[in-house]
Motif scaffolding. Structure first.
Motif, PDB file in Angstrom:
ATOM      1  N   ARG A 354       0.923  -1.043  -0.114  1.00  0.00           N
ATOM      2  CA  ARG A 354       0.026  -0.024   0.188  1.00  0.00           C
ATOM      3  C   ARG A 354       0.717   1.293   0.037  1.00  0.00           C
ATOM      4  O   ARG A 354       0.719   2.131  -0.805  1.00  0.00           O
ATOM      5  CB  ARG A 354      -0.891  -0.091   1.071  1.00  0.00           C
ATOM      6  N   LEU A 355       2.005   1.340   0.905  1.00  0.00           N
ATOM      7  CA  LEU A 355       2.602   2.452   0.939  1.00  0.00           C
ATOM      8  C   LEU A 355       3.576   2.586  -0.698  1.00  0.00           C
ATOM      9  O   LEU A 355       3.512   3.695  -0.982  1.00  0.00           O
ATOM     10  CB  LEU A 355       3.793   2.114   1.946  1.00  0.00           C
ATOM     11  N   ALA A 357       2.267   1.772  -3.251  1.00  0.00           N
ATOM     12  CA  ALA A 357       1.284   2.091  -4.324  1.00  0.00           C
ATOM     13  C   ALA A 357       0.834   3.815  -4.114  1.00  0.00           C
ATOM     14  O   ALA A 357       0.952   4.572  -5.115  1.00  0.00           O
ATOM     15  CB  ALA A 357      -0.149   1.439  -4.273  1.00  0.00           C
ATOM     16  N   VAL A 358       0.990   3.962  -2.896  1.00  0.00           N
ATOM     17  CA  VAL A 358       0.779   5.673  -2.539  1.00  0.00           C
ATOM     18  C   VAL A 358       2.013   6.272  -3.163  1.00  0.00           C
ATOM     19  O   VAL A 358       1.621   7.483  -3.958  1.00  0.00           O
ATOM     20  CB  VAL A 358       0.541   5.810  -1.220  1.00  0.00           C
ATOM     21  N   HIS A 360       3.940   5.541  -5.473  1.00  0.00           N
ATOM     22  CA  HIS A 360       3.952   5.645  -6.974  1.00  0.00           C
ATOM     23  C   HIS A 360       2.952   6.540  -7.420  1.00  0.00           C
ATOM     24  O   HIS A 360       3.038   7.395  -8.415  1.00  0.00           O
ATOM     25  CB  HIS A 360       3.511   4.233  -7.390  1.00  0.00           C
ATOM     26  N   ALA A 361       1.543   6.598  -6.942  1.00  0.00           N
ATOM     27  CA  ALA A 361       0.580   7.136  -7.530  1.00  0.00           C
ATOM     28  C   ALA A 361       0.878   8.838  -7.324  1.00  0.00           C
ATOM     29  O   ALA A 361       0.550   9.667  -8.098  1.00  0.00           O
ATOM     30  CB  ALA A 361      -0.834   6.714  -6.714  1.00  0.00           C
ATOM     31  N   CYS A 364       3.258   9.883  -9.959  1.00  0.00           N
ATOM     32  CA  CYS A 364       2.614   9.875 -11.012  1.00  0.00           C
ATOM     33  C   CYS A 364       1.818  11.152 -11.267  1.00  0.00           C
ATOM     34  O   CYS A 364       1.818  11.873 -12.366  1.00  0.00           O
ATOM     35  CB  CYS A 364       1.569   8.748 -11.431  1.00  0.00           C
ATOM     36  N   ASP A 365       1.094  11.497 -10.194  1.00  0.00           N
ATOM     37  CA  ASP A 365       0.265  12.682 -10.316  1.00  0.00           C
ATOM     38  C   ASP A 365       1.255  13.978 -10.408  1.00  0.00           C
ATOM     39  O   ASP A 365       0.708  14.629 -11.367  1.00  0.00           O
ATOM     40  CB  ASP A 365      -0.432  12.930  -8.954  1.00  0.00           C
ATOM     41  N   ALA A 367       4.159  14.118 -11.970  1.00  0.00           N
ATOM     42  CA  ALA A 367       4.536  13.864 -13.413  1.00  0.00           C
ATOM     43  C   ALA A 367       3.500  14.575 -14.287  1.00  0.00           C
ATOM     44  O   ALA A 367       3.609  15.186 -15.138  1.00  0.00           O
ATOM     45  CB  ALA A 367       4.860  12.580 -13.413  1.00  0.00           C
ATOM     46  N   PHE A 384       9.281   4.963 -10.142  1.00  0.00           N
ATOM     47  CA  PHE A 384       8.652   4.366  -9.225  1.00  0.00           C
ATOM     48  C   PHE A 384       7.992   5.743  -8.341  1.00  0.00           C
ATOM     49  O   PHE A 384       7.211   5.943  -8.415  1.00  0.00           O
ATOM     50  CB  PHE A 384       9.347   3.631  -8.169  1.00  0.00           C
TER      51      PHE A 384
ATOM     52  N   ILE B  50      -2.606   3.516   5.965  1.00  0.00           N
ATOM     53  CA  ILE B  50      -2.350   4.204   5.134  1.00  0.00           C
ATOM     54  C   ILE B  50      -3.718   4.537   3.915  1.00  0.00           C
ATOM     55  O   ILE B  50      -4.313   3.311   3.510  1.00  0.00           O
ATOM     56  CB  ILE B  50      -1.115   3.542   3.739  1.00  0.00           C
ATOM     57  N   VAL B  56      -4.130   6.267 -10.929  1.00  0.00           N
ATOM     58  CA  VAL B  56      -3.368   6.748 -11.810  1.00  0.00           C
ATOM     59  C   VAL B  56      -2.952   5.663 -12.949  1.00  0.00           C
ATOM     60  O   VAL B  56      -3.157   4.634 -12.554  1.00  0.00           O
ATOM     61  CB  VAL B  56      -1.880   7.345 -11.114  1.00  0.00           C
TER      62      VAL B  56
END
Lengths: 451, 524
Positions: A354-355, A357-358, A360-361, A364-365, A367, A384, B50, B56
């Motif tokens: 989860r960590l 994924a956050v 990375h997201a 991405c946001d 970028a 990443f 979390i 995305v």
């Protein structure tokens, strides 16, 4: 003096028991002319409050990562560390213990080292891991020496997109040890070309290739093919990772054929602390274990048959083998291993994923937002939580300007490659779970205002 | 509400030995057996909440990690219990006297922990613009000033991460200096047999050949032996002072002169600096390079084996050869890194590690120095030496001293001659100390002394604490001499574990947890 329990009377009584008149009689071996007559030229002792004032004032002169929108990475990352981690590592029995040379009264340290080694092996996808190195960079230098021992060759090839501090650490040790080193040129625009250059440089003298993933510009690499190419030539693949949170989302080097994995473990459990202390992770294949540097903890039993743990295979180490040791390392990074292993245990597999994924997201946001900004280009096809951008003009000046506007934007490539003109407009930008939407908006606004 | 004592016995009833009453759990009251996280954790459990990630387009592509990793998770209450129970199986300085020779297990002040956690130190990134970390650079520079003043040396390299790393830095500086003079052919490094293993290991790591120098019957190295070993191919000597036998090298000034005359350098292992802080300065003795273990002399916690910090002070002859990065003070504090502008004469030899060194340890060490001050540091060394000599003088009638009953520095070295024919070894004696509530002394080091027992009490002990320790050791010594072998051979009896089978651990190494077979099948 609040830290010294002896009273003047104690001192007198003890001198009498020893049979000397004055404490300086115990320093009789020091040449008389060299024995200082009084204290050196430094300030005298201070109470806690005074010390807090002095150090507090120095600390207040710095901008800390939590105060501002913060995007600085390049080998050290701002992550949130759960409160229980810092509480537990300050338990006296952990904090004030020594290297577990007396295992009967150090099972606490030894068990967490055993757990740490297992976690590191799982995380990196390798068979075994040691009980830590000082940090990722020194671990990388030790990995190169280990590859030389395993292959009985003395030439290493470093990918161009390896962190320059890692490159310089390896380069310094290699030069001092008279080993051969080929260091390739960084390539932020075509990360695939960097790997091709490494592949092309492998020859019959090559002991190892060193490749970082995510690389220093944030690009992810599939190492499968190059691992095979290296191994076919009798060389080892050393994979470097400076952001271990990535291993919660990205295929680990072990699954891609790496022979040795070294990583900077700071991201899990360890604060930024201006560069140290950190914790080096070091993992390899079972067949190379006797060539590994550093301490290893192993399972055994006690005289009553109960499971217990000891430091083992110490015949590799300096205190036994002296000049024939696999490394000169002694003190490593014990307490930081503890911080790492506690945080990793709190996360567990689901929390780590989860960590990751956050992270990375969020990256991405940012970028995506930057792609809309005129004159700014995101260079990465893959990443990443960190990527490289090109900005119009001098990146170092842009970062400095953004800092004045209250945003710590990242690391200008010129800080790491001061002589490389092709990188003058590049900034490395990291984005972790600590960054909010507001932080990213502030980044975009500050960057827009600074170019 | 008052306690109801109805029917409650108020005195101890029937007694018996602990061994006669094994428990169902294997626990012994406050000593609780603790399983591995892999046996109690679950992959789906987490102790960290979390929020869900944004949606995305992934940039990871086909490199996504899809296979199970196998990492167990625990909730926060489970984590607290696991690590608190583990901590209770450890002995630390806060538990009791920790006389581990050569390791300087002195008190770790909590003020220092608090200072290192100030956000301005603990939460700054090494690659922030220098304008945003002026206070951090000032702290490093202030600590550097203290180290130079205490050692009488003009320069210091701050980045080495521990003692052995400091040795490596110092020896690299020496190699760089020799090469700059066109004397790269000097390949020999002289190391006394009593040296720490890190010394020969370090020298060998960068291509030096190690040649040993003998120590004489008084436990010191004699200048005549050094002179005999010197030659045009000698690069340096690595000498520990005070030495590992706990003795100050009384011919050190002559040794330094002889080394310099032969064109070589004097590396001093500073592990034992705690004996002489504020009493004598290595710079005045002719030392060219010396690492300082901040985690010994300046009390940064040992942390179960690190982190350490090993700044290296350098003489005028080596001052030009520091590694990157280093601090330059002008208008504010600047960090000179690779490619930075060099002043005349500066010849950095490279880099020891990423970033700038062990900042967390720097803060703690400076807090120690500010607290003690010049007066307190001098007194601390005097007390450390006094405490060691008090132990020596109080045990000399029972235990044998390899170099006679002469004053020692901050550690007292005994051998096992006095245990001859008792059936008790140094190891047995050490393990029996555990049962008495003490961490054993350093044993079987230095190698030059048979069955060595190296006792370093540090300045942190009160006289009452030392008296009890001495009484306990005397009682053990009498027991050994009167043939009470059982008390030693099976020891420790009362620790969380009895003696562990190290041979088995080395013969078939189990270096990680693996799932038991049925678990594996269930998972498949």
């Amino acid at each position: 003096m609040r830290y010294l329990p002896l009273t003047p009377q104690d001192r007198t009584d003890m001198l009498a028991k020893i049979g000397v008149a004055a404490v300086d009689d115990l320093f009789a071996n020091v040449p008389k002319s060299k024995l200082l007559k009084g204290p050196v030229n430094l300030p005298h002792s201070k109470g806690e409050l005074e010390v807090e004032r002095i150090l507090g004032a120095m600390a207040a002169e710095n901008i800390s990562a939590s105060e501002v929108p913060f995007f600085v990475g390049a080998g050290a990352y701002k992550h949130h560390v759960p409160a229980s981690v810092d509480h537990l590592i300050q338990r006296s029995e952990f904090l004030t213990s020594y290297t577990p040379y007396q295992p009967e009264i150090a099972q606490g340290t030894l068990q967490y080292l055993f757990e740490f080694q297992t976690q590191v092996a799982l995380l990196t996808g390798m068979e075994v891991a040691n009980a830590s190195m000082y940090d990722g960079s020194t671990g990388a230098a030790e990995a190169v020496l280990m590859a030389h021992r395993v292959t009985k060759r003395r030439k290493a090839i470093l990918a161009g997109n390896l962190h320059p501090h890692y490159r310089d650490t390896i380069e310094t040790l290699s030069r001092m040890a008279s080993d051969e080193l080929v260091s390739l040129t960084p390539n932020p625009d075509d990360a695939g070309a960097d790997l091709k250059a490494v592949a092309a440089a492998i020859d019959a003298e090559t002991s190892c290739i060193v490749i970082q993933t995510p690389d220093v510009f944030g690009n992810l690499h599939d190492l499968t093919a190059i691992a095979k190419k290296a191994q076919d030539a009798g060389a080892l693949l050393i994979a470097v990772c400076t952001e271990v949170v990535s291993l919660g989302a990205v295929t680990p080097p072990g699954a891609m054929g790496a022979d040795i994995v070294v990583a900077e473990g700071q991201s899990i459990g360890v604060g930024l602390s201006f560069g140290g202390p950190y914790v080096g992770l070091f993992a390899t294949k079972q067949k190379y274990v006797r060539q590994m540097p550093g301490r290893l903890c192993g399972e055994t039993v006690d005289a009553e048959g109960r499971r217990g743990f000891v430091l083992t295979l110490s015949t590799r180490e300096q205190h036994i083998r002296r000049e024939k040791a696999t490394s000169n390392i002694c003190t490593n990074s014990g307490l930081m291993c503890l911080a790492f292993t506690i945080h990793m245990t709190l996360l567990g597999e689901s929390g780590l994923r989860r960590l990751a994924a956050v992270n990375h997201a969020n990256a991405c946001d940012l970028a995506d937002r930057l792609a809309d900004l005129d004159g700014v280009a995101v260079l990465n096809k893959s990443f990443f939580n960190e990527f490289a951008i090109r900005v119009p003009g001098d990146a170092a000046k842009v970062v400095e300007k953004m800092a004045k506007n209250g945003v710590l934007a990242g690391v200008p490539a010129a800080r790491l490659w001061p002589k490389d003109k092709a990188l003058k407009d590049v900034i490395l930008v990291a984005n972790t779970e600590v960054n909010t939407d507001d932080d990213r908006a502030a980044f975009v606004a500050a960057l827009g205002a600074s170019i | 509400m008052s306690m109801n004592n109805q029917g409650r016995p108020t005195s101890a009833g029937e007694t018996g030995t602990a061994a006669a009453h094994p428990t169902f759990t294997g626990n012994k009251a406050l000593q609780i057996e603790e399983a591995l996280i892999f046996e109690i954790g679950r992959p789906e459990v987490s102790g960290v909440d979390i929020p869900a990630p944004k949606k995305v387009k992934s940039r990871i592509g086909k490199l996504a990690r899809n296979e199970a990793i196998g990492l167990p998770g625990l909730t926060e209450p489970e984590v607290m219990r696991h690590y608190v129970r583990l901590s209770q199986k450890n002995y630390g300085i806060d538990t009791g006297l920790f006389p581990l020779g050569s390791c300087t297990m002195k008190h770790n002040a909590r003020l220092n922990e608090k200072m290192a956690r100030l956000p301005g130190f603990g939460d700054v990134h090494p690659l922030q613009p220098a304008s945003t970390v002026q206070g951090a650079l000032k702290l490093i520079d202030t600590l550097a000033h203290y180290l130079k003043e205490l050692t009488g040396m003009p320069a210091v390299a701050m980045s080495p991460k521990a003692g052995a790393h400091g040795e490596l830095c110092g020896m690299m500086a020496i190699k760089a200096a020799l090469e700059a003079k066109g004397e790269g052919h000097r390949k020999i490094v002289l190391v006394p047999e009593s040296a720490h293993g890190t010394n020969p290991a370090t020298a060998a790591l960068i291509g030096f050949e190690v040649k040993s120098v003998p120590a004489q019957a008084d436990g010191t190295v004699h200048v005549s032996d050094v002179k005999a070993a010197l030659g045009p191919d000698v690069a340096a000597i690595m000498l520990t002072n005070p030495n590992t036998c706990g003795i100050f090298e009384k011919e050190i000034v002559e040794i330094a002169a002889a080394i310099h005359k032969a064109g070589a350098y004097f590396y001093c292992d500073g592990a034992n600096f705690n004996a002489i802080v504020g009493k004598a300065r290595p710079g005045d003795l002719g030392v060219d390079a010396m690492h300082i273990n901040l985690h010994k002399t300046f009390s940064t916690p040992h942390g179960g084996g690190g982190p350490g910090s090993g700044p290296v002070v350098l003489s005028e002859r080596l001052a030009a050869f520091v590694p990157y990065p280093f601090i330059r003070v002008g208008k504010g504090y600047a960090l000179v890194e690779e490619g930075g502008k060099l002043d005349k004469g500066e010849q950095p030899f490279g880099r020891m590690s990423a970033f700038h060194g062990q900042m967390g340890m720097f803060v703690r060490a400076l807090a120690y120095m500010l607290s003690h001050g010049a007066d307190g540091m001098r007194l601390a060394s005097e007390d450390a030496v006094l405490n060691a000599n008090y132990i020596r003088a109080s045990l000399a009638d029972l235990m044998s001293l390899p170099f006679g009953n002469q004053p020692c520095m901050h550690e007292a070295l005994f051998d096992d001659d006095w245990l001859k024919n008792t059936g008790v070894s140094t190891l047995d004696f050490a393990k029996a100390m555990i049962d008495e509530g003490y961490h054993p002394m350093t044993m079987y080091f230095p190698l030059v002394v048979h069955g060595a027992m190296l006792i370093e009490p540090t300045e942190s002990e009160s006289k009452a604490s030392l008296d009890l320790f001495i009484a306990a050791l005397r009682d053990l010594a009498f027991a050994a001499k009167r043939g009470d072998v059982d008390r030693f051979k099976g020891a420790p009896y009362h620790a969380p574990r009895r003696r562990l089978d190290e041979t088995r651990a080395a013969r078939t190494p189990i270096l990680r947890w693996t799932p038991p077979e049925p678990f594996k099948e269930a998972a498949e």
